[in-house]
Design an enzyme around this catalytic site. Structure first.
Site, PDB file in Angstrom:
ATOM      1  N   PRO A  88      21.461  90.833  39.471  1.00  0.00           N
ATOM      2  CA  PRO A  88      22.085  90.729  38.143  1.00  0.00           C
ATOM      3  C   PRO A  88      23.422  89.996  38.183  1.00  0.00           C
ATOM      4  O   PRO A  88      23.928  89.565  37.142  1.00  0.00           O
ATOM      5  CB  PRO A  88      22.254  92.196  37.707  1.00  0.00           C
ATOM      6  CG  PRO A  88      22.093  93.017  38.936  1.00  0.00           C
ATOM      7  CD  PRO A  88      21.273  92.220  39.903  1.00  0.00           C
ATOM      8  N   GLU A 115      21.730  98.646  46.162  1.00  0.00           N
ATOM      9  CA  GLU A 115      22.898  97.931  45.619  1.00  0.00           C
ATOM     10  C   GLU A 115      22.887  96.453  46.000  1.00  0.00           C
ATOM     11  O   GLU A 115      23.782  95.712  45.596  1.00  0.00           O
ATOM     12  CB  GLU A 115      24.193  98.600  46.085  1.00  0.00           C
ATOM     13  CG  GLU A 115      24.383 100.014  45.539  1.00  0.00           C
ATOM     14  CD  GLU A 115      24.360 100.084  44.015  1.00  0.00           C
ATOM     15  OE1 GLU A 115      25.149  99.363  43.380  1.00  0.00           O
ATOM     16  OE2 GLU A 115      23.549 100.847  43.463  1.00  0.00           O
ATOM     17  N   ARG A 157       3.802  77.876  35.694  1.00  0.00           N
ATOM     18  CA  ARG A 157       3.154  77.214  34.556  1.00  0.00           C
ATOM     19  C   ARG A 157       3.660  75.788  34.344  1.00  0.00           C
ATOM     20  O   ARG A 157       3.059  75.033  33.572  1.00  0.00           O
ATOM     21  CB  ARG A 157       3.274  78.047  33.274  1.00  0.00           C
ATOM     22  CG  ARG A 157       4.664  78.224  32.774  1.00  0.00           C
ATOM     23  CD  ARG A 157       4.714  79.212  31.617  1.00  0.00           C
ATOM     24  NE  ARG A 157       4.192  78.683  30.366  1.00  0.00           N
ATOM     25  CZ  ARG A 157       4.844  77.819  29.578  1.00  0.00           C
ATOM     26  NH1 ARG A 157       6.036  77.362  29.925  1.00  0.00           N
ATOM     27  NH2 ARG A 157       4.307  77.398  28.449  1.00  0.00           N
ATOM     28  N   ASP A 172       7.575  73.867  24.123  1.00  0.00           N
ATOM     29  CA  ASP A 172       8.104  75.213  24.365  1.00  0.00           C
ATOM     30  C   ASP A 172       9.531  75.359  23.856  1.00  0.00           C
ATOM     31  O   ASP A 172      10.300  74.408  23.877  1.00  0.00           O
ATOM     32  CB  ASP A 172       8.167  75.515  25.877  1.00  0.00           C
ATOM     33  CG  ASP A 172       6.809  75.714  26.510  1.00  0.00           C
ATOM     34  OD1 ASP A 172       5.830  75.908  25.770  1.00  0.00           O
ATOM     35  OD2 ASP A 172       6.753  75.668  27.749  1.00  0.00           O
TER      36      ASP A 172
HETATM   37  N1  ADE Z   1      17.796  92.727  40.143  1.00  0.00           N
HETATM   38  C1  ADE Z   1      18.223  93.738  39.350  1.00  0.00           C
HETATM   39  N2  ADE Z   1      18.489  93.304  38.119  1.00  0.00           N
HETATM   40  C2  ADE Z   1      18.242  91.965  38.108  1.00  0.00           C
HETATM   41  C3  ADE Z   1      18.346  90.949  37.122  1.00  0.00           C
HETATM   42  N3  ADE Z   1      18.771  91.190  35.878  1.00  0.00           N
HETATM   43  N4  ADE Z   1      18.017  89.693  37.474  1.00  0.00           N
HETATM   44  C4  ADE Z   1      17.609  89.414  38.735  1.00  0.00           C
HETATM   45  N5  ADE Z   1      17.490  90.332  39.697  1.00  0.00           N
HETATM   46  C5  ADE Z   1      17.803  91.599  39.398  1.00  0.00           C
END
Ligand code: ADE
Length: 246
Positions: A88, A115, A157, A172
């Site tokens: 994230p 983590e 794709r 798209d």
């Molecule tokens: N791992 C945990 N959350 C994630 C996200 N939003 N994007 C990519 N990998 C992740």
């Protein structure tokens, strides 16, 4: 052969969906060569430990660098795939990045859990490979596996021969060109009236120019309603006088 995708994870079972539908067909046809690897195969203690407590304290566990190093060394050999680490805290995954990755011959996805992976792994391979930490959106998943499924589907794709020539990716949402920073508008099929709701008359008119104009208007309307953040990013050069009136 086709594009090679190596995926290292402690849950290779998460990738069962890659056996079906569009991606499954692409694999059968040799367009995609997907290779799954169990990270624990490189953990040699009795418990097959892949994680440990974080230096500096704090909650959760961090994935151990030695296990990742041994796994990646074995998988890549003398080769140099582009390496993607889902997290994230990575750079955003966009249609543009999907296009860029679809042009690579070999991708390696390193799925972290807990983590995350000890940061020295990205540092070590960043000196030898192109390494990108990538996020699929502003929310936190339990691990990178589902994020990799999302990326593989978006990339797959776009590979030549995956979508038949009947359907192309040029219309798209977010596609480079006229649809850059635009959402696709609504679509309709038969019957022409359903529960009293009529299909917009222009779509039945057979007038291709008017249909294209209407689709463009609807794309802009939908983008303004659902993604005001994207409107600011639309290149004014691509807007005509009619667009500006919306
Ligand atoms: N791992 C945990 N959350 C994630 C996200 N939003 N994007 C990519 N990998 C992740």
């Amino acid at each position: 052969g086709g594009t090679r995708l190596d995926i290292i994870s402690i849950f290779p079972e998460y990738f069962a969906p890659l056996d079906v539908s569009l991606i499954g067909k692409a694999r059968e046809r040799g367009i995609l060569d997907v290779r799954l690897h169990q990270l624990r195969d490189w953990a040699h203690d009795v418990h097959k430990t892949v994680d440990d407590t974080p230096y500096g304290g704090g909650p959760g566990m961090v994935m151990k660098p030695e296990i990742w190093g041994a796994a990646i060394d074995t998988v890549i050999g003398d080769g140099a795939p582009r390496m993607i680490v889902p997290t994230p805290s990575g750079r955003p995954f966009t249609q543009e990045l999907a296009q860029e990755l679809a042009a690579e011959p070999w991708l390696l996805f390193a799925c972290g859990r807990y983590e995350g992976i000890d940061s020295r792994v990205m540092l070590e391979y960043g000196a030898r490979l192109r390494v990108d930490e990538v996020s699929i959106g502003d929310y936190v998943l339990a691990g990178g596996e589902v994020a990799v499924l999302v990326m593989v589907e978006a990339i797959g794709r776009l590979l030549p021969g995956v979508l038949g020539n009947v359907h192309s990716a040029v219309d798209d949402s977010f596609a480079p060109g006229a649809m850059r920073n635009l959402l696709e508008g609504p679509v309709y099929t038969k019957p022409p009236v359903w529960r009293g709701h009529e299909v917009p008359a222009v779509l039945l008119s057979g007038h291709h120019g008017k249909v294209a104009r209407w689709r463009r208007d609807e794309a802009l309307r939908r983008t303004i309603a659902n993604r005001p953040d994207l409107v600011a990013a639309i290149d004014p050069e691509t807007l005509d006088k009619r667009d500006r009136e919306l």
